[in-house]
Design a protein around this motif. Structure first.
Motif, mmCIF file in Angstrom:
data_model
loop_
_atom_site.group_PDB
_atom_site.id
_atom_site.type_symbol
_atom_site.label_atom_id
_atom_site.label_comp_id
_atom_site.label_asym_id
_atom_site.label_seq_id
_atom_site.Cartn_x
_atom_site.Cartn_y
_atom_site.Cartn_z
ATOM 1 N N LEU A 177 0.847 -1.189 0.000
ATOM 2 C CA LEU A 177 0.000 0.000 0.000
ATOM 3 C C LEU A 177 0.885 1.241 0.000
ATOM 4 O O LEU A 177 1.684 1.439 0.924
ATOM 5 C CB LEU A 177 -0.925 0.000 1.226
ATOM 6 N N ASP A 178 0.757 2.067 -1.042
ATOM 7 C CA ASP A 178 1.484 3.345 -1.125
ATOM 8 C C ASP A 178 2.989 3.168 -0.928
ATOM 9 O O ASP A 178 3.614 3.828 -0.081
ATOM 10 C CB ASP A 178 0.941 4.338 -0.091
ATOM 11 N N GLY A 227 -7.073 2.952 -0.691
ATOM 12 C CA GLY A 227 -6.021 3.623 0.061
ATOM 13 C C GLY A 227 -5.955 3.258 1.524
ATOM 14 O O GLY A 227 -5.282 3.940 2.306
ATOM 15 N N ARG A 228 -6.638 2.180 1.917
ATOM 16 C CA ARG A 228 -6.586 1.712 3.299
ATOM 17 C C ARG A 228 -6.326 0.214 3.342
ATOM 18 O O ARG A 228 -6.666 -0.514 2.406
ATOM 19 C CB ARG A 228 -7.903 2.005 4.029
#
Length: 380
Positions: A177-178, A227-228
């Motif tokens: 994630l990211d 995004g989580r």
């Protein structure tokens, strides 16, 4: 009278013409130009292009071609599969394959991964996660916890070492994630309070601890949505979401009707795919219910009654369904199948239509005790 000798007849001189210049060849073109040209071809053409010349083979086998592909954004999704295979003579070992399309048929093509001091031990089911063109192999499995992290470069098929975990783990779960890798669980009970999870920053190459959600439940599933990072209990009755910007867990009240998932599943965008009751279903949190994927009759017709779905994979937006079945002639062996499914889903529609692009045996015979160690879609 003077005798004049007869003059010999004059010969016309022929104008010598130069032979036409030979056409330019690739051997006269600088390698960096050839790399730039070949990087624009689809990787599916590389096996044929390798046969053109030794120079082509050398260029297409070097990391330079993949670096050039990444610069121009010409990367392809490639499925990498690691199988744990028994071997009576040398003992069990991991073997790597990629999903190829020789002669228009799906096939698991063996990959020669170069062995080195950085190669991980043949641990079964250590958690793995794909990061662009690399596969991170994290922790241990079975009865052995370890802090080791190894990285497989899928461009050169070589291993390298990455910074160790803070806490030794086995059978953990990992998510991307990211540009950060989240590793959850797999530690001892005494370490859960301070080391239940860890976060690896790919830019700084450092690990930092990730606390457990504020409850004493056991979280067995996880997924990345919007995004989580979400984690779920075994029956999905409790759900928490980790917000990387706020760096905290928040209780999640959504995912109504998700229920318990105890079969293979994967995420594509905001949709979860899973096998439920022998059928392949999809779930969108906006609708709060499971629905049947339409158009998969060809897959159901090819499956035998003794089939077992072993993996669902989001492969560049397409769904890969991988299953095995008992071999009809070799009683101690199985066959592995794969189906590639693309989707058509009209806007504002609650129906999901799948189109089976390919469906065939990808591994004709494998011993019944084999295990699927890793199955990831990588960009190369």
């Amino acid at each position: 009278m003077t005798n004049n000798p007869t003059a010999p007849p004059s010969r016309k001189k022929k104008n010598k013409t130069n032979p036409p210049p030979s056409p330019p060849s690739f051997s006269s073109i600088p390698d960096d130009v050839i790399v730039n040209i070949l990087a624009r071809f689809s990787k599916s053409h590389y096996p044929s292009l390798c046969l053109v010349s030794k120079n082509f083979y050398s260029i297409l086998s070097s990391p330079d071609i993949y670096f050039a592909r990444s610069l121009i954004g010409n990367t392809d999704a490639r499925l990498y599969v690691c199988l744990w295979l028994p071997d009576p003579s040398s003992g069990p070992h991991n073997s790597w394959f990629t999903l190829g399309y020789p002669q228009g048929q799906l096939s698991l093509v063996p990959v020669k991964v170069l062995s080195s001091s950085y190669s991980p031990a043949d641990r079964l089911n250590s958690t793995t996660v794909a990061v662009h063109s690399e596969i991170y192999h994290i922790g241990g499995s079975k009865d052995k916890r370890t802090r080791a992290v190894r990285v497989l470069d899928c461009r050169s098929h070589t291993w390298r070492r990455a910074p160790h975990l803070k806490v030794a783990r086995k059978r953990a779960r990992s998510y991307l994630l990211d540009d950060k890798i989240y590793v959850l669980g797999g530690c001892t009970e005494t370490e859960e309070t301070i080391g239940w999870g860890e976060v690896f920053d790919l830019k700084t190459q450092t690990w930092k601890p990730l606390p457990k959600p504020p409850s004493h439940d056991d979280y067995v599933n996880g997924a990345v949505f919007g995004g989580r990072l979400y984690v779920f209990t075994i029956d999905n009755s409790k759900k928490y979401a980790y917000d990387p910007k706020e760096e905290r867990w928040v209780h999640e009240a959504g995912f109504v009707g998700l229920g318990r998932i105890n079969r293979p599943w994967c995420v594509r965008g905001s949709v979860i795919f899973a096998e439920l009751g022998g059928k392949y279903m999809w779930y969108d949190p906006r609708y709060g219910m499971w629905s049947l994927i339409q158009g998969l009759n060809h897959v159901y017709e090819r499956r035998c009654s003794n089939y077992r779905t072993i993996q669902l994979v989001n492969h560049g937006g397409k769904l890969l369904i991988i299953w095995d079945e008992w071999h009809r002639r070799q009683r101690e062996h199985k066959r592995v199948w794969c189906a590639v499914v693309s989707f058509e889903k009209p806007l504002n529609s609650s129906n999901m239509w799948g189109m089976v692009e390919r469906c065939n045996v990808v591994l004709g015979s494998v011993h019944k005790s084999y295990k699927l160690s890793s199955c990831l879609s990588v960009l190369v």
